[in-house]
Design a protein around this motif. Structure first.
Motif, PDB file in Angstrom:
ATOM      1  N   THR A   1       0.836  -1.248  -0.084  1.00  0.00           N
ATOM      2  CA  THR A   1       0.156  -0.073   0.013  1.00  0.00           C
ATOM      3  C   THR A   1       0.907   1.352   0.056  1.00  0.00           C
ATOM      4  N   ILE A   2       1.988   1.178   0.714  1.00  0.00           N
ATOM      5  CA  ILE A   2       2.948   2.351   0.780  1.00  0.00           C
ATOM      6  C   ILE A   2       3.415   2.698  -0.661  1.00  0.00           C
ATOM      7  N   GLN A   3       3.902   1.637  -1.415  1.00  0.00           N
ATOM      8  CA  GLN A   3       4.314   1.854  -2.667  1.00  0.00           C
ATOM      9  C   GLN A   3       3.302   2.261  -3.814  1.00  0.00           C
ATOM     10  N   GLU A   4       2.124   1.935  -3.339  1.00  0.00           N
ATOM     11  CA  GLU A   4       1.096   2.289  -4.299  1.00  0.00           C
ATOM     12  C   GLU A   4       0.643   4.016  -3.831  1.00  0.00           C
ATOM     13  N   ILE A   5       0.924   4.165  -2.950  1.00  0.00           N
ATOM     14  CA  ILE A   5       0.484   5.743  -2.494  1.00  0.00           C
ATOM     15  C   ILE A   5       1.797   6.482  -3.106  1.00  0.00           C
ATOM     16  N   ARG A   6       2.936   5.971  -3.057  1.00  0.00           N
ATOM     17  CA  ARG A   6       4.004   6.824  -3.442  1.00  0.00           C
ATOM     18  C   ARG A   6       4.212   6.975  -4.907  1.00  0.00           C
ATOM     19  N   SER A   7       3.603   6.117  -5.593  1.00  0.00           N
ATOM     20  CA  SER A   7       3.735   6.025  -6.915  1.00  0.00           C
ATOM     21  C   SER A   7       2.629   6.686  -7.768  1.00  0.00           C
TER      22      SER A   7
END
Length: 118
Positions: free
Chosen positions: A112-118
């Motif tokens: 989820t953190i990766q999705e939010i950052r991208s």
């Protein structure tokens, strides 16, 4: 602390003993509990080592979190009669049962953190 005669107290007790999600959250639901457990899972650890890997937690919050986890039987504290006094923390067998939950939270949260950052 709620009054034992209050409706909210009764509701909390009912949920705690009848809802698996609420029961799980009782043991890991506060802000720092999952992070502390995750670090203790890596091996026997001391208070100052926890402070180094969790630099934003206050001493009081870490002490309170450790006390709750110990009181709940999730971690074990071992005190060595040395000078200076040495105290180490490790997961109990009961606490190790929470690891699959923490691993799933780590995987989901990381994704989820990766999705939010991208």
């Amino acid at each position: 602390m709620r009054k034992k005669a209050s409706t909210n107290f009764e509701n909390e007790r009912f949920l705690e003993f009848n809802c698996p999600f609420i029961t799980t959250l009782r043991f890991i639901g506060k802000r720092w509990k999952p992070a502390v457990l995750w670090k203790i899972n890596e091996g026997i650890i001391r208070f100052n080592q926890l402070k180094k890997v969790l630099p934003y937690i206050s001493d009081k919050m870490l002490s309170d979190t450790i006390a709750e986890l110990e009181s709940d039987g999730v971690i074990r504290k071992e005190i060595f009669d040395e000078i200076p006094l040495r105290v180490e923390y490790q997961l109990t067998e009961f606490g190790k049962g929470l690891l699959p939950v923490l691993e799933a939270m780590d995987q989901w949260g990381g994704k989820t953190i990766q999705e939010i950052r991208s």
